[in-house]
Design a protein around this motif. Structure first.
Motif, PDB file in Angstrom:
ATOM      1  N   ARG A   1       0.836  -1.201   0.000  1.00  0.00           N
ATOM      2  CA  ARG A   1       0.000   0.000   0.000  1.00  0.00           C
ATOM      3  C   ARG A   1       0.873   1.254   0.000  1.00  0.00           C
ATOM      4  O   ARG A   1       0.589   2.229  -0.687  1.00  0.00           O
TER       5      ARG A   1
ATOM      6  N   TYR B   1       0.555   3.916  -2.817  1.00  0.00           N
ATOM      7  CA  TYR B   1      -0.053   5.179  -2.362  1.00  0.00           C
ATOM      8  C   TYR B   1       0.716   5.690  -1.148  1.00  0.00           C
ATOM      9  O   TYR B   1       0.339   5.414  -0.008  1.00  0.00           O
TER      10      TYR B   1
ATOM     11  N   ILE C   1       1.640   8.512   7.677  1.00  0.00           N
ATOM     12  CA  ILE C   1       0.490   7.811   8.281  1.00  0.00           C
ATOM     13  C   ILE C   1       0.204   6.511   7.518  1.00  0.00           C
ATOM     14  O   ILE C   1      -0.843   6.355   6.902  1.00  0.00           O
TER      15      ILE C   1
ATOM     16  N   HIS D   1      -0.960   2.917   6.419  1.00  0.00           N
ATOM     17  CA  HIS D   1      -2.104   2.078   6.785  1.00  0.00           C
ATOM     18  C   HIS D   1      -2.379   1.108   5.648  1.00  0.00           C
ATOM     19  O   HIS D   1      -1.872   1.272   4.553  1.00  0.00           O
ATOM     20  N   ALA D   2      -3.162   0.102   5.939  1.00  0.00           N
ATOM     21  CA  ALA D   2      -3.553  -0.870   4.911  1.00  0.00           C
ATOM     22  C   ALA D   2      -5.067  -0.940   4.880  1.00  0.00           C
ATOM     23  O   ALA D   2      -5.741  -0.277   5.668  1.00  0.00           O
ATOM     24  N   ASP D   3      -5.591  -1.738   3.980  1.00  0.00           N
ATOM     25  CA  ASP D   3      -7.045  -1.844   3.884  1.00  0.00           C
ATOM     26  C   ASP D   3      -7.651  -2.382   5.182  1.00  0.00           C
ATOM     27  O   ASP D   3      -6.995  -3.087   5.943  1.00  0.00           O
ATOM     28  N   ALA D   4      -8.921  -2.058   5.395  1.00  0.00           N
ATOM     29  CA  ALA D   4      -9.615  -2.386   6.647  1.00  0.00           C
ATOM     30  C   ALA D   4      -9.647  -3.892   6.927  1.00  0.00           C
ATOM     31  O   ALA D   4      -9.683  -4.305   8.084  1.00  0.00           O
TER      32      ALA D   4
ATOM     33  N   ILE E   1      -7.484   0.726  11.065  1.00  0.00           N
ATOM     34  CA  ILE E   1      -8.861   1.172  10.933  1.00  0.00           C
ATOM     35  C   ILE E   1      -9.718   0.012  10.458  1.00  0.00           C
ATOM     36  O   ILE E   1      -9.321  -0.724   9.559  1.00  0.00           O
TER      37      ILE E   1
ATOM     38  N   LEU F   1      -1.965   3.642  11.366  1.00  0.00           N
ATOM     39  CA  LEU F   1      -3.412   3.611  11.615  1.00  0.00           C
ATOM     40  C   LEU F   1      -3.944   2.206  11.399  1.00  0.00           C
ATOM     41  O   LEU F   1      -3.681   1.595  10.366  1.00  0.00           O
TER      42      LEU F   1
ATOM     43  N   MET G   1       2.513  11.942   0.056  1.00  0.00           N
ATOM     44  CA  MET G   1       1.138  11.653  -0.317  1.00  0.00           C
ATOM     45  C   MET G   1       0.680  12.673  -1.356  1.00  0.00           C
ATOM     46  O   MET G   1       0.952  13.863  -1.213  1.00  0.00           O
TER      47      MET G   1
ATOM     48  N   LEU H   1     -10.225  10.289  13.399  1.00  0.00           N
ATOM     49  CA  LEU H   1      -9.464  10.777  12.249  1.00  0.00           C
ATOM     50  C   LEU H   1      -9.417  12.307  12.230  1.00  0.00           C
ATOM     51  O   LEU H   1      -8.378  12.900  11.920  1.00  0.00           O
TER      52      LEU H   1
ATOM     53  N   PRO I   1     -14.180   2.954   8.646  1.00  0.00           N
ATOM     54  CA  PRO I   1     -13.844   4.379   8.743  1.00  0.00           C
ATOM     55  C   PRO I   1     -14.969   5.235   9.303  1.00  0.00           C
ATOM     56  O   PRO I   1     -14.719   6.206  10.012  1.00  0.00           O
TER      57      PRO I   1
END
Lengths: 100, 152
Positions: B47, B51, B64, B66-69, B108, B106, B91, B118, B111
């Motif tokens: 990720r 991104y 920050i 993070h990966a998918d939920a 999450i 993060l 970013m 957030l 969301p």
């Protein structure tokens, strides 16, 4: 324009930064007394989402190539506060120019 | 609702780390804590490559990641204070590389359940003074109080 402008907010995963950016745009729209509909999604789904949401404007926190069909804004200032006011001015200026 | 306040950790790394080494280390912490599934490390790395999450915040470089939920077991936040900055790509692709000395991992799940968290985090990273104080020993209390005041 008689309808609410549709703003599509996108990031890489549609979980963190687009949620933040969407909340901030909704709050600012209330402050400016402008009605908008904010939708969220992943940048990898941009084409599909543009069609399904009929978005007027895109705000992205991940890299998205400029498009001919709708204005694209970089949403990172909504996370840092740096340049946020200018970005809001640009977004709502674009909203005010939307025709039905 | 599960609050991230129940799963908040601050950790400090003194040694120089590559971005990959750092992400692997913090993913391991998340998995050991039971906050993320096995495989989270790879998801996080991929990720970040696709991104990037580096941010030029006021007075600090931060990231920050993070990966998918789907990888999250328990919503949480791991704050990493880096004595040696780690390079992240910016970013949104603008502003050049970010020398991150603070990293917020993060975790999450949904969301929509974490809007207050957030938003509070965004307020926090917009504040140069708070970011600076986070590097001090009492930083964790400051962050906790900030999140509590925001109703997280």
């Amino acid at each position: 324009m008689n309808r609410a402008a549709v703003i599509l907010v996108m990031c890489g995963s549609s979980i963190a930064t687009s949620t933040l950016a969407a909340v901030k745009i909704e709050e600012e729209a209330k402050r400016r007394n402008v009605s908008v509909v904010v939708k969220k999604g992943k940048v990898s789904d941009a084409d599909v989402l543009l069609q399904s949401t009929k978005a007027d404007i895109i705000v992205a926190t991940a890299v998205l190539p400029p498009r001919d069909d709708v204005p694209v804004f970089n949403g990172v200032p909504l996370l840092t506060g740096i340049g946020q006011k200018e970005l809001f001015d640009q977004i709502f200026d674009a909203v005010s120019k939307i025709k039905d | 609702m599960l609050s991230v306040l129940n799963s908040l950790q601050i950790t400090r790394f003194e040694q120089a780390l590559s971005r990959r080494e750092l992400l692997l280390k913090i993913a391991e912490i998340a998995i050991e804590n039971g906050w993320a599934k096995e495989g989270f490390a790879q998801a996080l790395l991929e990720r970040e490559e696709k991104y990037p999450t580096g941010i030029h915040a006021p007075g600090s470089g931060i990231a920050i990641p993070h990966a998918d939920a789907e990888w999250t077991l328990t919503p949480g936040l791991i704050v990493v204070v880096l004595d040696q900055p780690v390079v992240f790509e910016p970013m949104g692709g603008q502003g050049g590389e970010v020398q991150a000395n603070l990293v917020f991992l993060l975790l999450i799940s949904n969301p929509d359940d974490h809007v207050a968290f957030l938003s509070a985090l965004a307020d926090f990273i917009s504040d140069a003074g708070k970011l600076h104080q986070l590097r001090q020993p009492e930083g964790v209390t400051l962050l906790l109080n900030h999140l509590k005041q925001a109703g997280v």
